[in-house]
Design an enzyme around this catalytic site. Structure first.
Site, mmCIF file in Angstrom:
data_model
loop_
_atom_site.group_PDB
_atom_site.id
_atom_site.type_symbol
_atom_site.label_atom_id
_atom_site.label_comp_id
_atom_site.label_asym_id
_atom_site.label_seq_id
_atom_site.Cartn_x
_atom_site.Cartn_y
_atom_site.Cartn_z
ATOM 1 C CB THR A 13 -0.903 0.003 1.254
ATOM 2 O OG1 THR A 13 -1.573 -1.244 1.310
ATOM 3 C CG2 THR A 13 -1.920 1.107 1.179
ATOM 4 C CE LYS A 104 3.731 1.067 12.643
ATOM 5 N NZ LYS A 104 2.760 1.427 11.665
ATOM 6 N N GLY A 133 1.497 8.964 10.492
ATOM 7 C CA GLY A 133 1.187 9.036 9.061
ATOM 8 C C GLY A 133 1.412 10.405 8.453
ATOM 9 N N GLY A 186 -10.458 -2.811 6.740
ATOM 10 C CA GLY A 186 -9.042 -2.785 6.364
ATOM 11 C C GLY A 186 -8.188 -1.960 7.308
ATOM 12 C CD GLU A 189 -1.710 -5.434 9.208
ATOM 13 O OE1 GLU A 189 -1.577 -6.429 8.486
ATOM 14 O OE2 GLU A 189 -1.501 -4.273 8.819
ATOM 15 C CG ASP A 200 1.105 1.013 15.497
ATOM 16 O OD1 ASP A 200 1.812 0.810 14.499
ATOM 17 O OD2 ASP A 200 0.424 2.041 15.657
ATOM 18 C CE LYS A 204 2.310 4.524 14.395
ATOM 19 N NZ LYS A 204 0.847 4.394 14.255
ATOM 20 N N GLY A 301 -2.755 5.252 6.220
ATOM 21 C CA GLY A 301 -3.385 5.285 4.900
ATOM 22 C C GLY A 301 -2.352 5.513 3.831
#
Lengths: 332, 332
Positions: A13, A104, A133, A186, A189, A200, A204, A301
């Site tokens: 993506t 990350k 992002g 989406g 995961e 996650d 960061k 995204g």
């Protein structure tokens, strides 16, 4: 040199987003950089997959082919996992390539080493896309730090868990149902552990810690609590009291020690993160001069992340130009 | 040169803020710039007023004294009104000084001319502090524009009118009472026209228009509507419908034409500006790649504005260094 030659590692993506953003913004980039930008190669994992890339682009599953590209200037890295990513980026730096990364987990662990190595080899590293992002948090913090001290950070850094909490509150979904919806859309995961357990967001946060305080707390000392134990009832009860659970990553420094945590926190209406809905990310910074300042926007995204990487691309090339010119003046 | 010599035009709230910020952040600035920063002179209006400035600083009411300072590098401008400010800044640019301004009315009108003149004289202009105080909106937009198109801006750019609307809603005050409270708190001037009639926000919007679209609409064509006609009843009625009046400055481009307005707009809960309370400013940007992105923070005040000016100071000096070095390389 009238062309800047770039390669993409990964064509998922984000990799595709970078490719598209460079293609559709070619004119703007040329104006800005005075040079054409050419994607010379793409590293993929599975050569059998159909990809609609023009013939002149080298598509390969072997990093050596990418590193052998003549006059390669820069590498966009959009693959997952620490290895072989870290090894690839080391090789790229040794070859004299600038690198732009969106990874990350890898950067939280090896960012400092990569930055150090890049310095030795006089190349630049862009990592805006690792955190939040498209929200330009890295550059904003770098700018604020020129004058301000950053006393405290509170942030929503994982869009998936924020989406789940929003759905549990607004549509009274149970945790499993909200998670399933996130997966259908989406956002999550198949294995959602990293998102819902705060891992996650933790990565960061460690990147922000390094940037703001010049170091990270020992990873095992950082409290990481996921949102899995929050029931729909708890969320509704909070709502009745005009409070909301938010999965908040916090960072501050006390007595010379960096304190960090990622956990669900009840916030009230006056808190800037109370209103952050769906997959948005937001970062609240308490600073010494400006006071409290908040940024909010899409934390993930295809196009937001690609945009961050292409902004990095320009930033990195301009920084490099400025440094090289200083060098020429000094040594001439 | 191991010292950067600066002068302040104006020693009101913002001027004093800049002075303090430079004093308290001297070490940080030295690390960043590799040079000591010295305030060499201060231009004031009334010499009879007591000021606690050290003896080595030239305090004068005559701009010629300021411009005669040896090796003056940079001028911080924090005075009110178009003139004599514009004339002073022209003189400073001709003398080869960089300028940092917080004067939105002057910059909305003469910004383009000043930037043009600065280019001819190879000096830099910083204007981050003209718009939204400590919120780094100018630099953020410059950065986003490298890759993104900005499709639309909606912003709360006047803290005073936002405070008045917040008070009318939260504490059910009438407009005159809320205005009086704003004056008591020092948010509104004795003559509040510029704040409550949308004029202050209009100037800031014109600066954003120039930055984003490279031009401004004809001033007389821009709808400017104040908040004076909003009654407490209207505000309460909106609240019952879960909507809020916000004084919103909007900017977009349609068919090659810049469209702008400043007026009270009813927004619903989902709007990012719905939750902006008290004297905060906020800017919502709709962009081509990142999507919708919002910044929020203190839009005015001594230290936020001073912080923006000192950030500009570093930015301007580094940009200048980079440009001069490019020149040396090219012409050597």
């Amino acid at each position: 040199m009238t062309v800047i030659r770039a390669a993409l590692l990964g064509f998922g993506t984000v990799g595709q987003g970078v490719y598209e953003a460079i293609k559709t913004h070619q004119k703007r980039l040329q104006e800005r950089l005075g040079k054409k930008v050419e994607i010379a190669g793409v590293l993929i994992r599975d050569l059998r997959k159909q990809r609609s890339l023009p013939k002149h682009i080298l598509v390969t599953d072997n990093i050596e082919d990418i590193l052998a590209i003549d006059d390669l200037d820069i590498i966009f890295e959009a693959i997952v996992g620490n290895e072989p990513c870290y090894t690839y980026l080391n090789q790229a730096i040794e070859k004299g390539c600038h690198i732009i990364t969106a990874n990350k987990a890898m950067f939280a662990q090896f960012g400092t080493k990569l930055l150090e190595k890049a310095k030795q080899h006089r190349v630049q590293v862009g990592f805006e896309a690792t955190t939040a992002g498209g929200v330009p948090i890295i550059r904003t913090i770098e700018q604020l730090l020129q004058v301000n001290k950053i006393e405290k950070v509170e942030a929503i850094l994982n869009g998936t868990s924020n989406f789940i909490l929003s759905e549990m509150r607004k549509n009274k979904l149970s945790f499993p149902d909200a998670l399933q919806l996130a997966q259908e859309r989406g956002y999550a995961e198949a294995d959602p552990t990293n998102d819902i357990e705060g891992i996650d967001a933790f990565y960061k946060l460690m990147i922000l810690s390094e940037l703001i305080y010049g170091g990270q707390p020992e990873w095992r000392t950082v409290e990481k609590q996921g949102i899995r134990t929050l029931t729909s009832e708890k969320v509704q009860l909070a709502e009745q009291k005009q409070k909301r659970y938010k999965q908040i990553a916090s960072l501050t420094k006390k007595d010379g020690k960096v304190l960090a945590s990622v956990k669900p926190i009840l916030v009230n209406k006056a808190h800037p993160l109370y209103h952050v809905e769906d997959v948005d990310n937001a970062i609240k910074l308490e600073t010494s001069l400006i006071g409290t300042f908040t940024l909010q926007g899409p934390g993930a995204g295809k196009l937001p992340t690609a945009s961050a990487m292409v902004e990095d691309f320009i930033y990195v090339l301009e920084k490099d130009k400025s440094i090289k010119q200083q060098g020429e003046v000094v040594y001439s």
